[in-house]
Write a protein that holds these residues in place. Structure first.
Motif, short mmCIF file in Angstrom:
data_model
loop_
_atom_site.label_atom_id
_atom_site.label_comp_id
_atom_site.label_asym_id
_atom_site.label_seq_id
_atom_site.Cartn_x
_atom_site.Cartn_y
_atom_site.Cartn_z
N VAL A 1 0.84 -1.19 0.00
CA VAL A 1 0.00 0.00 0.00
C VAL A 1 0.89 1.25 0.00
CG1 VAL A 1 -1.69 1.34 1.33
CG2 VAL A 1 -1.94 -1.14 1.12
N GLU A 2 0.63 2.16 -0.92
CA GLU A 2 1.41 3.38 -1.05
C GLU A 2 0.85 4.46 -0.13
OE1 GLU A 2 3.90 6.05 -1.56
OE2 GLU A 2 4.24 4.33 -2.88
N THR A 3 1.63 4.88 0.85
CA THR A 3 1.19 5.91 1.79
C THR A 3 2.15 7.09 1.88
OG1 THR A 3 2.29 4.78 3.65
CG2 THR A 3 -0.04 4.23 3.24
N SER A 4 3.07 7.18 0.93
CA SER A 4 4.06 8.26 0.99
C SER A 4 3.46 9.59 0.56
CB SER A 4 5.26 7.93 0.08
OG SER A 4 4.87 8.08 -1.28
N TRP A 5 4.18 10.67 0.84
CA TRP A 5 3.73 12.00 0.45
C TRP A 5 3.83 12.21 -1.06
CZ3 TRP A 5 0.68 15.42 2.27
CH2 TRP A 5 0.46 15.50 3.63
N GLU A 6 4.64 11.38 -1.72
CA GLU A 6 4.79 11.53 -3.17
C GLU A 6 3.44 11.40 -3.88
OE1 GLU A 6 7.18 9.22 -6.68
OE2 GLU A 6 8.19 9.49 -4.75
N LYS A 7 2.68 10.40 -3.52
CA LYS A 7 1.35 10.19 -4.11
C LYS A 7 0.40 11.31 -3.71
CE LYS A 7 -2.48 6.89 -4.22
NZ LYS A 7 -2.99 5.64 -3.68
N SER A 8 0.38 11.64 -2.42
CA SER A 8 -0.51 12.69 -1.93
C SER A 8 -0.19 14.04 -2.55
CB SER A 8 -0.42 12.80 -0.40
OG SER A 8 -0.82 11.59 0.19
N ALA A 9 1.10 14.34 -2.68
CA ALA A 9 1.51 15.63 -3.27
C ALA A 9 1.01 15.75 -4.70
CB ALA A 9 3.03 15.76 -3.21
N LEU A 10 1.09 14.67 -5.47
CA LEU A 10 0.59 14.72 -6.85
C LEU A 10 -0.91 14.95 -6.88
CD1 LEU A 10 2.67 11.83 -8.46
CD2 LEU A 10 2.96 14.29 -8.81
N GLN A 11 -1.64 14.37 -5.94
CA GLN A 11 -3.08 14.59 -5.87
C GLN A 11 -3.38 16.03 -5.52
OE1 GLN A 11 -4.10 11.52 -3.04
NE2 GLN A 11 -4.71 10.10 -4.66
N TYR A 12 -2.61 16.65 -4.63
CA TYR A 12 -2.80 18.06 -4.29
C TYR A 12 -2.52 18.94 -5.51
CZ TYR A 12 -3.51 17.58 0.74
OH TYR A 12 -4.02 17.30 1.98
N ILE A 13 -1.45 18.63 -6.23
CA ILE A 13 -1.11 19.41 -7.43
C ILE A 13 -2.25 19.32 -8.46
CG2 ILE A 13 0.44 19.51 -9.43
CD1 ILE A 13 2.71 18.68 -7.47
N ASP A 14 -2.78 18.10 -8.66
CA ASP A 14 -3.90 17.94 -9.58
C ASP A 14 -5.11 18.74 -9.15
OD1 ASP A 14 -2.42 16.25 -11.18
OD2 ASP A 14 -3.31 14.39 -10.38
N LEU A 15 -5.36 18.77 -7.85
CA LEU A 15 -6.49 19.53 -7.32
C LEU A 15 -6.30 21.03 -7.56
CD1 LEU A 15 -9.13 19.73 -5.66
CD2 LEU A 15 -7.71 19.82 -3.61
N TYR A 16 -5.12 21.54 -7.25
CA TYR A 16 -4.84 22.97 -7.46
C TYR A 16 -4.94 23.34 -8.94
CZ TYR A 16 -3.17 23.14 -2.63
OH TYR A 16 -3.09 23.08 -1.27
N LEU A 17 -4.42 22.48 -9.82
CA LEU A 17 -4.47 22.77 -11.25
C LEU A 17 -5.89 22.74 -11.78
CD1 LEU A 17 -1.34 20.77 -12.53
CD2 LEU A 17 -1.58 23.26 -12.26
N SER A 18 -6.76 21.94 -11.17
CA SER A 18 -8.15 21.87 -11.63
C SER A 18 -8.93 23.11 -11.24
CB SER A 18 -8.84 20.63 -11.04
OG SER A 18 -9.07 20.79 -9.65
N ILE A 19 -8.45 23.85 -10.27
CA ILE A 19 -9.12 25.09 -9.83
C ILE A 19 -8.69 26.21 -10.73
CG2 ILE A 19 -9.35 26.75 -7.94
CD1 ILE A 19 -8.78 24.45 -6.00
#
Length: 194
Positions: A176-194
């Protein structure tokens, strides 16, 4: 190593609780839940506690040692080295928290292959999937109650007997991937979608 250090039976599953002995972690439920579990499942598991906090809870947990010699131990302290040995050497970690904004213990345990038994709340609910569900690997329960803790422990004791299934769940959980690397990419995607 843990079983040797604490005089436990190596053939039995080892449950651990690591953390503050306070109401938010539902530590006040542990003395009664563990005592009843030993009554209904005698000599079927070992249990090791590491933590400190509420003095009444500390005392009640220490009292169990007198009744369950060779199956139970409480370490009232903060001990980083022992905590890591417990994450790595246990079969199950119990986290019946009433409140858990994030939860790191279950993530540490999962990395080591120790199955989490967690109450569905906050970060525990976000990071642990019940093994009865698709792609699950842990044991989840809904209420911070003695009966839910007992049911989860009973499921774990039965699961321990199914060595092949348990092995597969451990392998799945450790990936199971729980690192910040995955979470950070999800945050970037969220910010770019705004």
């Amino acid at each position: 190593k843990l079983c040797d250090d604490f005089g436990f039976d190596l053939k039995l599953p080892l449950f651990v609780f690591i953390g503050r002995l306070v109401g938010e972690k539902a530590a006040d439920l542990l003395p009664e839940a563990i005592s009843i579990a030993f009554e209904y499942m005698p000599q079927q598991f070992n249990f090791l506690i590491l933590g400190s906090g509420d003095k009444d809870v500390e005392y009640a947990l220490q009292e169990i040692e007198n009744r369950q010699v060779g199956y139970y131990n409480t370490q009232i302290s903060y001990n980083e080295k022992l905590a890591h040995q417990m994450y790595a050497g246990a079969d199950f970690i119990l986290m019946p928290s009433r409140v858990e904004p994030c939860g790191l213990n279950q993530l540490y345990a999962m990395r080591y292959g120790t199955l989490p038994l967690v109450r569905r709340t906050g970060g525990l609910q976000d990071t642990v999937i019940d093994f009865g569900d698709t792609n699950g690997y842990g044991i989840c329960f809904s209420q911070a109650s003695i009966s839910d803790i007992l049911h989860a422990m009973g499921r774990a004791v039965e699961l321990y007997k199914e060595t092949a299934t348990l092995h597969q769940l451990r392998l799945r959980m450790m990936k199971v991937e729980t690192s910040w690397e995955k979470s950070a990419l999800q945050y970037i995607d969220l910010y770019l979608s705004i």
